[in-house]
Write a protein that holds these residues in place. Structure first.
Motif, short mmCIF file in Angstrom:
data_model
loop_
_atom_site.label_atom_id
_atom_site.label_comp_id
_atom_site.label_asym_id
_atom_site.label_seq_id
_atom_site.Cartn_x
_atom_site.Cartn_y
_atom_site.Cartn_z
N ASP A 1 5.99 3.57 1.34
CA ASP A 1 4.55 3.40 1.16
C ASP A 1 4.26 2.51 -0.05
N ARG B 1 4.19 -0.90 1.18
CA ARG B 1 2.87 -1.20 1.75
C ARG B 1 1.88 -1.56 0.65
N PRO C 1 4.22 -4.74 4.31
CA PRO C 1 4.33 -3.74 5.38
C PRO C 1 5.57 -3.93 6.24
N GLU C 2 6.06 -5.15 6.36
CA GLU C 2 7.25 -5.38 7.17
C GLU C 2 8.47 -4.68 6.55
N ALA D 1 8.27 -1.87 4.83
CA ALA D 1 8.06 -0.45 5.12
C ALA D 1 8.54 -0.13 6.53
N ALA E 1 1.71 0.90 8.27
CA ALA E 1 2.24 -0.47 8.17
C ALA E 1 1.86 -1.28 9.41
N ASP F 1 -1.62 -2.32 8.96
CA ASP F 1 -1.70 -3.41 7.97
C ASP F 1 -1.40 -4.76 8.61
#
Length: 295
Positions: A90, A93, A98-99, A101, A128, A131
């Motif tokens: 997290d 993130r 996000p990738e 995560a 993610a 996102d």
């Protein structure tokens, strides 16, 4: 934690413990203050895993994600535990990655997590996906046996809430309403705003039950009351004024200006009492004496 602190000298261990207690006590209500205490503990005992973990959570609570990630990694190296894996993902993130995560969600460490940790990892992965604009994929990620289960576990409310929120974002309002209602059932402590979200979907508006006035309206009412009170006081003063008559030959004579309201208060039938001047009475008495003497 206590076992880890035993490796420190007694006085130092007590000081570190006090700061960690303050971190735990303040992290929800005052995260900035909790962060300050965590930094003190970190300076005193940076080689204690519990201290690094507490510092990580304090940094995470204040959105210092890079710092939090570094502390979590340090704690993981010290203990060898994967317990912090979801919160580390997290942090990725939070750093706009996000990738990364999602990549962590597919790592072998996830299989070593307990049920609560795996559910937390699923929540992070779904976040993610959102996102990255992959809303449908986020919904699918949250669909799991834990979501479908009727039993209420510590993670149930958060899982249902995330699912309902994703459905609503996708425009599936009827399904979202259903899952917000299920969230309310699982959220016994009322920690989440699922009931408010549900009411909003149903078009319910909350009104002040006491029917109180707005602050501006209250001020206006108070001003009106003050004006009315002032008028009443002035009227009472006028009504209590008594007419004062002065001799016009007196240098200090000033005729009183009377309003129509004051005149209306005067009863024209009131008896007028005339007080004669004492000097005139004495003159009259002397004249009477002289007249009697002549007679």
């Amino acid at each position: 934690m206590r076992q880890e602190l035993l490796s420190l000298p007694k006085g130092l261990a007590e000081e570190v413990s006090k700061n960690l207690v303050m971190v735990a006590r303040l992290i929800d209500e005052d995260p900035e203050q909790a962060y300050a205490y965590s930094r003190i503990a970190l300076r005193l005992a940076s080689r204690v895993a519990a201290v690094r973990e507490a510092a990580g959570f304090a940094a995470y609570a204040t959105q210092k994600y890079s710092e939090a990630l570094a502390e979590f990694r340090a704690a993981k190296r010290m203990t060898g535990s994967v317990e912090l894996w979801p919160v580390m993902a997290d942090c990725e993130r939070g750093l706009g990655r996000p990738e990364r995560a999602l990549a962590m969600a597919g790592e072998p460490e996830v299989q070593k997590l307990d049920k609560a940790g795996q559910v937390e990892m699923r929540l992070v992965a779904a976040g993610a996906r959102r996102d990255m604009g992959q809303l449908d994929a986020a919904i699918v990620t949250l669909q799991s046996p834990e979501l479908a289960s009727n039993s209420v576990q510590p993670w149930t409310a958060r899982l249902r809430y995330a699912y309902a929120d994703a459905l609503l974002a996708a425009g599936r309002e009827d399904e979202a309403r259903e899952w917000f209602a299920k969230t309310v059932e699982a959220d016994k402590d009322g920690a989440m705003d699922a009931s408010d979200r549900l009411a909003e979907l149903d078009g319910v508006e909350f009104v002040d039950a006491l029917g109180g006035d707005e602050p501006d309206e209250i001020d206006e009412i108070d001003d009106e009351d003050d004006e009315q009170d002032s008028a009443e006081v002035a009227a009472a003063e006028r009504a209590s004024d008594q007419a004062e008559y002065y001799d016009e030959d007196d240098e200090e004579y000033e005729p009183l200006e009377r309003s129509a309201e004051a005149d209306a208060d005067v009863d024209l039938t009131d008896e007028i009492v005339v007080v004669e001047d004492e000097d005139e009475d004495e003159d009259e008495d002397e004249d009477d004496v002289q007249a009697r003497d002549k007679a």
